[in-house]
Write a protein that holds these residues in place. Structure first.
Motif, PDB file in Angstrom:
ATOM      1  N   LEU A 157      -5.503  -9.481  -4.046  1.00 40.68           N
ATOM      2  CA  LEU A 157      -4.838  -8.674  -2.939  1.00 40.68           C
ATOM      3  C   LEU A 157      -3.311  -8.913  -2.867  1.00 40.68           C
ATOM      4  CD1 LEU A 157      -4.781  -7.068  -0.246  1.00 40.68           C
ATOM      5  CD2 LEU A 157      -5.235  -9.149   0.987  1.00 40.68           C
ATOM      6  N   ILE A 158      -2.345  -8.004  -2.972  1.00 39.51           N
ATOM      7  CA  ILE A 158      -1.054  -8.082  -3.079  1.00 39.51           C
ATOM      8  C   ILE A 158      -0.386  -7.500  -1.946  1.00 39.51           C
ATOM      9  CG2 ILE A 158       1.017  -7.489  -4.586  1.00 39.51           C
ATOM     10  CD1 ILE A 158      -0.866  -6.861  -6.916  1.00 39.51           C
ATOM     11  N   LEU A 159       0.394  -8.258  -1.010  1.00 38.50           N
ATOM     12  CA  LEU A 159       1.061  -8.044   0.145  1.00 38.50           C
ATOM     13  C   LEU A 159       2.500  -8.210  -0.221  1.00 38.50           C
ATOM     14  CD1 LEU A 159      -1.450  -9.349   2.861  1.00 38.50           C
ATOM     15  CD2 LEU A 159      -1.442  -6.929   1.953  1.00 38.50           C
ATOM     16  N   GLY A 160       3.243  -7.677   0.747  1.00 42.63           N
ATOM     17  CA  GLY A 160       4.700  -7.979   0.911  1.00 42.63           C
ATOM     18  C   GLY A 160       5.738  -6.655   1.105  1.00 42.63           C
ATOM     19  N   PRO A 161       6.792  -6.875   1.146  1.00 42.55           N
ATOM     20  CA  PRO A 161       7.854  -5.586   1.376  1.00 42.55           C
ATOM     21  C   PRO A 161       7.778  -4.951   0.125  1.00 42.55           C
ATOM     22  CG  PRO A 161       8.918  -7.910   1.461  1.00 42.55           C
ATOM     23  CD  PRO A 161       7.793  -8.177   1.231  1.00 42.55           C
ATOM     24  N   HIS A 162       7.965  -3.525   0.521  1.00 40.56           N
ATOM     25  CA  HIS A 162       7.619  -2.362  -0.090  1.00 40.56           C
ATOM     26  C   HIS A 162       6.247  -1.964  -0.759  1.00 40.56           C
ATOM     27  CE1 HIS A 162      12.285  -2.169  -0.950  1.00 40.56           C
ATOM     28  NE2 HIS A 162      11.982  -3.590  -1.106  1.00 40.56           N
ATOM     29  N   GLU A 163       5.417  -2.571   0.180  1.00 41.27           N
ATOM     30  CA  GLU A 163       3.733  -2.417  -0.168  1.00 41.27           C
ATOM     31  C   GLU A 163       3.725  -0.737   0.016  1.00 41.27           C
ATOM     32  OE1 GLU A 163      -0.478  -2.738   1.690  1.00 41.27           O
ATOM     33  OE2 GLU A 163       0.977  -3.953   2.531  1.00 41.27           O
ATOM     34  N   ASN A 164       3.133  -0.028  -0.762  1.00 39.45           N
ATOM     35  CA  ASN A 164       2.711   1.303  -0.956  1.00 39.45           C
ATOM     36  C   ASN A 164       1.315   1.808  -0.882  1.00 39.45           C
ATOM     37  OD1 ASN A 164       2.347   0.567  -3.374  1.00 39.45           O
ATOM     38  ND2 ASN A 164       3.454   2.245  -4.297  1.00 39.45           N
ATOM     39  N   ILE A 165       0.701   0.553  -0.553  1.00 38.52           N
ATOM     40  CA  ILE A 165      -0.807   0.848  -0.243  1.00 38.52           C
ATOM     41  C   ILE A 165      -1.069   1.014   1.218  1.00 38.52           C
ATOM     42  CG2 ILE A 165      -3.278  -0.043  -0.613  1.00 38.52           C
ATOM     43  CD1 ILE A 165      -1.498   0.618  -3.120  1.00 38.52           C
ATOM     44  N   GLY A 166      -0.404   0.214   2.243  1.00 38.87           N
ATOM     45  CA  GLY A 166      -0.522   0.453   3.641  1.00 38.87           C
ATOM     46  C   GLY A 166      -1.526  -0.625   4.317  1.00 38.87           C
ATOM     47  N   ARG A 167      -1.724  -1.631   3.662  1.00 38.56           N
ATOM     48  CA  ARG A 167      -2.722  -2.764   4.393  1.00 38.56           C
ATOM     49  C   ARG A 167      -1.839  -3.429   5.465  1.00 38.56           C
ATOM     50  NH1 ARG A 167      -4.560  -3.340  -1.299  1.00 38.56           N
ATOM     51  NH2 ARG A 167      -6.712  -2.353  -1.529  1.00 38.56           N
ATOM     52  N   LEU A 168      -0.838  -4.228   4.995  1.00 37.16           N
ATOM     53  CA  LEU A 168      -0.271  -4.912   5.916  1.00 37.16           C
ATOM     54  C   LEU A 168       0.842  -4.082   6.975  1.00 37.16           C
ATOM     55  CD1 LEU A 168       0.623  -7.727   7.399  1.00 37.16           C
ATOM     56  CD2 LEU A 168       2.107  -8.248   5.438  1.00 37.16           C
ATOM     57  N   PRO A 169       1.335  -3.127   6.332  1.00 36.40           N
ATOM     58  CA  PRO A 169       2.213  -2.197   7.291  1.00 36.40           C
ATOM     59  C   PRO A 169       1.276  -1.308   8.451  1.00 36.40           C
ATOM     60  CG  PRO A 169       2.916  -1.791   5.038  1.00 36.40           C
ATOM     61  CD  PRO A 169       1.750  -2.770   4.930  1.00 36.40           C
ATOM     62  N   TRP A 170      -0.126  -1.315   8.068  1.00 36.44           N
ATOM     63  CA  TRP A 170      -0.970  -0.878   9.023  1.00 36.44           C
ATOM     64  C   TRP A 170      -1.342  -1.596  10.248  1.00 36.44           C
ATOM     65  CZ3 TRP A 170      -5.363  -1.932  11.544  1.00 36.44           C
ATOM     66  CH2 TRP A 170      -5.986  -0.855  12.398  1.00 36.44           C
ATOM     67  N   TRP A 171      -1.344  -2.859   9.769  1.00 33.89           N
ATOM     68  CA  TRP A 171      -1.512  -3.804  10.874  1.00 33.89           C
ATOM     69  C   TRP A 171      -0.399  -3.980  11.634  1.00 33.89           C
ATOM     70  CZ3 TRP A 171      -5.576  -5.346  12.944  1.00 33.89           C
ATOM     71  CH2 TRP A 171      -6.963  -5.665  12.345  1.00 33.89           C
ATOM     72  N   LEU A 172       0.752  -4.207  11.084  1.00 34.02           N
ATOM     73  CA  LEU A 172       2.068  -4.199  11.715  1.00 34.02           C
ATOM     74  C   LEU A 172       2.176  -3.175  12.665  1.00 34.02           C
ATOM     75  CD1 LEU A 172       3.984  -5.821   8.946  1.00 34.02           C
ATOM     76  CD2 LEU A 172       3.875  -7.011  11.190  1.00 34.02           C
ATOM     77  N   THR A 173       2.094  -2.194  12.320  1.00 36.28           N
ATOM     78  CA  THR A 173       2.404  -0.752  12.974  1.00 36.28           C
ATOM     79  C   THR A 173       1.512  -0.758  14.292  1.00 36.28           C
ATOM     80  OG1 THR A 173       3.153   0.499  10.992  1.00 36.28           O
ATOM     81  CG2 THR A 173       2.580   1.685  13.002  1.00 36.28           C
ATOM     82  N   ARG A 174      -0.009  -1.188  13.974  1.00 37.88           N
ATOM     83  CA  ARG A 174      -0.799  -0.780  14.956  1.00 37.88           C
ATOM     84  C   ARG A 174      -0.612  -1.958  15.992  1.00 37.88           C
ATOM     85  NH1 ARG A 174      -2.548  -1.252  18.789  1.00 37.88           N
ATOM     86  NH2 ARG A 174      -4.744  -1.298  19.613  1.00 37.88           N
TER      87      ARG A 174
END
Length: 350
Positions: A157-174
């Protein structure tokens, strides 16, 4: 070092380019021109899905010490690029995936990654599915450059800035929306990921050291937990959010999909899901892999996300992430999820 990145404008490829520029390398990126590459690099425009899509690369006279390729569709695109670059580049680094392994994936509880069985695939194939596409890409790289001059980075699993899959950005937004949040238990569930920037640094160092063969790349055992990850999301967003830790059985019975419906999370089922977050990365650690704290990845991703207006880019070839708000509300109402805190002493979720 002279580096060619096939891609280089989004997520992992971009992280590789930025890391190389920080080291003072001479960097060329081959991309479609849809996104602006980092400053200070040389650009070549190409569409690897189009007939004669590599014409610009064929016409170019450049030579490189290292090529990094992150392609994840039809393997024949990797084969065409590798053949074109053979004799013009010293080493070919292909960013692959742990998905190339036959299930169950190798883990701390199983065989070593290098000797584990992999999916059947062909280097000259068209697009099929993600595991076979990535395995076909591996075969294309090794078949063209040979085992000594190719490196296969089997990332988890790859996370971090510029992620274009949406995993960590979804959690942060939610979590930034606040209110009760469906938090998939148990809280102490181990989570393993690698920050794209740490992956990039390791790739460049491995290229300098002329490493070859397959390496599993993910966070080491104990990197973080589901509880710590979501606690960090609450802290960095400053949201008035209440994590409600809910039993996995309740979530699954409601039809919420692990991994995509609630990104990153998989149930604590050793046989069915256990290998996902239990990669044996001992070889990569011995070869210099260093992973930053999970809290740093979360904070930097939030800083990047808010800096671009709060909406993360998303690759069109990947499924959308996250659970529907109405479904989340129904699960919470039915389960009476256990309210959590942002401390490590929160509820266990059992």
């Amino acid at each position: 070092m002279r580096l060619l990145v096939l891609g280089g404008t989004e997520f992992v490829g971009r992280a590789v380019v930025e890391a190389a520029c920080a080291r003072g390398w001479e960097v060329t990126v081959l991309h479609r021109g849809r996104h602006r590459p980092p400053a200070g690099v040389r650009s070549l425009h190409a569409d690897r899905t189009a007939p004669d899509g590599l014409a610009a690369l064929a016409a170019d006279t450049g030579t490189w010490d290292v090529v990094v390729d992150t392609w994840s569709a039809a393997p024949r695109a990797v084969l065409e690029a590798a053949r074109l670059l053979h004799g013009r580049a010293g080493r070919y680094v292909y960013v692959s995936s742990r998905s190339v392994y036959a299930w169950p994936w190798p883990s701390l509880d199983g065989p070593a990654g290098a000797g584990a069985p992999v999916e059947g695939a062909a280097a000259d194939a068209g697009a099929t599915d993600y595991p076979r596409d990535k395995r076909g890409g591996e075969l294309a790289a090794v078949g063209t450059f040979g085992e000594r001059d190719s490196l296969l980075v089997r990332a988890g699993l790859i996370l971090g800035p510029h992620e274009n899959i949406g995993r960590l950005p979804w959690w942060l937004t939610r979590i930034a929306r606040g209110g009760p949040v469906l938090a998939p238990g148990p809280r102490e569930l181990a989570v393993s990921f690698i920050d794209a920037r740490d992956l990039a640094d390791w790739v460049l160092t491995a290229a300098e050291q002329r490493l070859s063969g397959p390496y599993d790349l993910a966070g080491p055992p104990g990197h973080t937990t589901m509880g710590k990850l979501l606690d960090a999301c609450v802290r960095v967003t400053g949201a008035d959010a209440e994590l409600r830790w809910t039993d996995p059985e309740v979530i699954l019975d409601a039809g919420v999909e692990p991994w995509t419906g609630l990104p990153v999370w998989v149930p604590p089922d050793g046989e069915l899901y256990g290998p996902v977050h239990r990669a044996d990365v001992s070889r990569a650690l011995a070869a210099g892999l260093v992973c930053r704290p999970a809290e740093e990845t979360v904070a930097d991703t939030w800083r990047w996300l808010t800096g671009i207006g709060g909406v993360a880019p998303r690759r069109p070839d990947r499924p959308p992430m996250g659970v529907d708000p109405e479904v989340e509300a129904k699960v919470l109402a039915a389960a009476g999820g256990v309210p959590g805190t942002t401390s490590e002493e929160g509820a266990s979720g059992q």
